[in-house]
Design an enzyme around this catalytic site. Structure first.
Site, PDB file in Angstrom:
ATOM      1  N   ASP A 492      38.568  34.423  40.303  1.00  9.14           N
ATOM      2  CA  ASP A 492      38.592  35.421  41.376  1.00  9.14           C
ATOM      3  C   ASP A 492      37.155  35.595  41.858  1.00  9.14           C
ATOM      4  O   ASP A 492      36.302  36.131  41.146  1.00  9.14           O
ATOM      5  CB  ASP A 492      39.155  36.729  40.790  1.00  9.14           C
ATOM      6  CG  ASP A 492      39.322  37.817  41.836  1.00  9.14           C
ATOM      7  OD1 ASP A 492      38.650  37.747  42.880  1.00  9.14           O
ATOM      8  OD2 ASP A 492      40.121  38.744  41.583  1.00  9.14           O
ATOM      9  N   HIS A 493      36.925  35.172  43.087  1.00 12.11           N
ATOM     10  CA  HIS A 493      35.549  35.142  43.586  1.00 12.11           C
ATOM     11  C   HIS A 493      34.988  36.545  43.850  1.00 12.11           C
ATOM     12  O   HIS A 493      33.805  36.720  44.063  1.00 12.11           O
ATOM     13  CB  HIS A 493      35.496  34.290  44.864  1.00 12.11           C
ATOM     14  CG  HIS A 493      34.160  33.647  45.102  1.00 12.11           C
ATOM     15  ND1 HIS A 493      33.085  33.808  44.265  1.00 12.11           N
ATOM     16  CD2 HIS A 493      33.731  32.819  46.096  1.00 12.11           C
ATOM     17  CE1 HIS A 493      32.046  33.130  44.728  1.00 12.11           C
ATOM     18  NE2 HIS A 493      32.414  32.518  45.844  1.00 12.11           N
TER      19      HIS A 493
END
Ligand code: CAO
Length: 520
Positions: A492-493
């Site tokens: 999850d950036h």
């Protein structure tokens, strides 16, 4: 013997999706009676002892919680218990009860579910009294909740509860037997019995609509809402923690939930493209071009599709690829497997990968965190539970190895085998599928050079493992054949940036490339 729904971990209710036996069937110990399903997986509810099925107490599609009665089975050693239950059923069916009004011994009365009005059913949300407790006039016996309201069933008489005939979470209808009580004999004022009742043992019971006093199921959770609201929230996919309750002491009502959903939908309409307003994929009528046939997705596949889609549209994914040189690890694994051959066990690369990931997660705990609701902080887990994807005939499930960081490679390997076998046989408990903090998806036994795993949200990272290949590797002077294991880390950036991802992979490939580092 009563067979009940076992512990469901943190799940309130599951659906009965299959009934595997019929009345009068002879079943063996541990044979599945029904199959239940949550949003994670399905599992069989086994019969703890062999015997004859006397009654099936659930129906297909029914939602049931922990302790809910599934079936009654005549098992040789439980005859006494069964007799007791036969009596109970008789009284529920209004057969003559043991005590009549003329009886000089304490007068027994049945406490029934009052008229539920428009509602067909109610859920027992709280058992206020237990067997043996005295009850005063106007005190509550149980609390019930219909789709619209919660209320207490109040006694008009004084006495003692001698039997509770329902369990918390059970669904009841008008006239169902709730409890039996012995009336306190008061010569001066005999208890008032309703004239209209055919059954002489029926007692007048009042219902009191009193949402203030209801201690609802799920007190352990921080939100205050009843089962009907919780069920609806699950259907809508709404986190109740996000909803503001307008009821007494902040209790969330159905109206609150509906208003919340309505509000969210209108926000999406005016805001930037979101889940509800995403451009739809254009449908194609393939029938125009040739013959087609339809194949229904299993329930697990349907649920998985929903969860994967939710992750895909909510989590900005990045996938980082690398390869670990596992030549030495494979030599070591081969040695271990030769030793283990006699015991009939084997160790696959996955056990080493799980062990290595635990060490990396200890070094970079951000990878087993989750983004908090306010999106301003992350919640980091101090424990390390590793989920791993298992391909089953019903679809993909993700059992969880609890406290994986405290286990060695041999133990991890045996848990992987045990959990994946149970998963394929639908024998996993709900708790086996909960609490994962990081996930590994290994397609190594099947092939492939790399793939993009989808983050198992609300986790923030997942490791994909593809098939190890022997490749020529340049050592600065020459090429030599090395066993290379392709790894793909999706994250999850919003929580993890590329440099973090790079560090994770460097550490992981370093560990797998030189297993001596496992001991450091
Ligand atoms: N490279 C080469 N060989 C590999 C390998 C890899 N990365 N990983 C496993 N193997 C080998 C094993 O050593 C084993 O070899 P032998 O038969 O010679 O002993 C063989 O492949 C079969 O392994 P396995 O499948 O029995 O065991 P596993 O520990 O590798 O995997 C499990 C267990 C449950 C993860 C696997 O069976 C499974 O279901 N994988 C599918 C997961 C999946 O579908 N993921 C996709 C999710 S995204 O849609």
């Amino acid at each position: 013997m009563d067979v009940v729904i076992p512990s469901l971990g943190d799940i309130d209710e599951v659906e009965v999706i299959e009934i595997c036996v019929s009345v009068d069937d002879e079943i063996e110990e541990n044979e599945g009676i029904i199959v239940i399903e949550s949003d994670k997986a399905s599992m069989e509810v086994p019969c703890p002892a062999g015997g004859i099925v006397r009654e099936i107490c659930v129906s297909l599609g029914e939602m049931v919680g922990e302790g809910h009665l599934v079936a009654k089975v005549d098992a040789p050693q439980t005859t006494a218990v069964d007799e007791e239950h036969t009596e109970h059923i008789d009284s529920k069916n209004n057969q003559p009860t043991e005590v009549s009004l003329a009886d000089p011994s304490p007068q027994k009365i049945d406490v029934l579910v009052p008229d539920l009005g428009d509602s067909v059913q109610a859920i027992v949300t709280n058992l206020v009294l237990s067997v043996g407790q005295s009850i005063a006039v106007n005190s509550a016996i149980v609390e019930l909740e219909t789709d619209d309201e919660t209320f207490e069933v109040i006694s008009e008489c004084e006495g003692t509860i001698v039997e509770l005939c329902i369990k918390k979470g059970e669904t009841v209808s008008t006239g169902d037997l709730l409890a039996k009580m012995d009336l306190k004999s008061t010569e001066s004022s005999p208890p008032k019995l309703p004239e209209s009742q055919d059954d002489p043992t029926f007692v007048g019971i009042e219902t009191s609509i009193n949402t203030n006093q209801v201690a609802l199921e799920g007190d352990s959770q921080s939100v205050y809402a009843g089962p009907a609201v919780r069920r609806l929230a699950r259907e809508y996919g709404v986190l109740l923690a996000d909803v503001v309750g307008s009821g007494s002491r902040g209790r969330i009502t159905k109206a609150d939930l509906k208003a919340f959903v309505k509000n969210k939908l209108s926000e999406q309409k005016v805001g930037s493209p979101g889940l509800g307003s995403a451009v739809q994929v254009e449908r194609v009528d393939y029938g125009k071009f040739g013959e087609t046939y339809s194949l229904e997705l299993s329930r697990i596949q349907q649920i998985g599709a929903k969860n994967l889609y939710a992750s895909w549209v909510n989590v900005p994914h990045v996938t980082q690829h690398d390869k670990a040189n596992v030549t030495d690890l494979e030599d070591f694994r081969e040695t271990l497997n030769m030793e283990a051959k006699e015991a009939g066990s084997k160790i696959t690369p996955l056990a080493f990968i799980v062990r290595a990931c635990c060490l990396v997660l200890d070094e970079y705990p951000i990878f087993h965190s989750s983004l908090e609701q306010n999106q301003q902080s992350i919640l980091i887990n101090r424990f390390c539970n590793i989920g791993f994807a298992v391909d089953t005939p019903e679809g993909l499930i993700v059992p969880v190895i609890k406290e994986a960081d405290k286990k060695g490679v041999r133990q991890l390997s045996s848990e992987i085998m045990d959990l994946s076998k149970k998963g394929r046989e639908k024998k996993l408990g709900m708790g086996d599928l909960q609490g994962g903090t990081f996930t590994i998806s290994s397609l190594g036994s099947l092939g492939g050079t790399g793939f993009t795993p989808i983050v198992n949200a609300p986790q923030v990272a997942i490791l994909g493992v593809a098939r190890m290949q022997t490749e020529p590797v340049w050592d600065g002077e020459q090429f030599s054949p090395q066993k290379m294991l392709p790894l793909s880390l999706s994250y999850d950036h919003r929580v993890i940036n590329g440099a973090d991802g790079g560090r994770f992979m460097l550490f992981l490939t370093g560990l797998l490339g030189d297993i001596r580092r496992f001991t450091l």
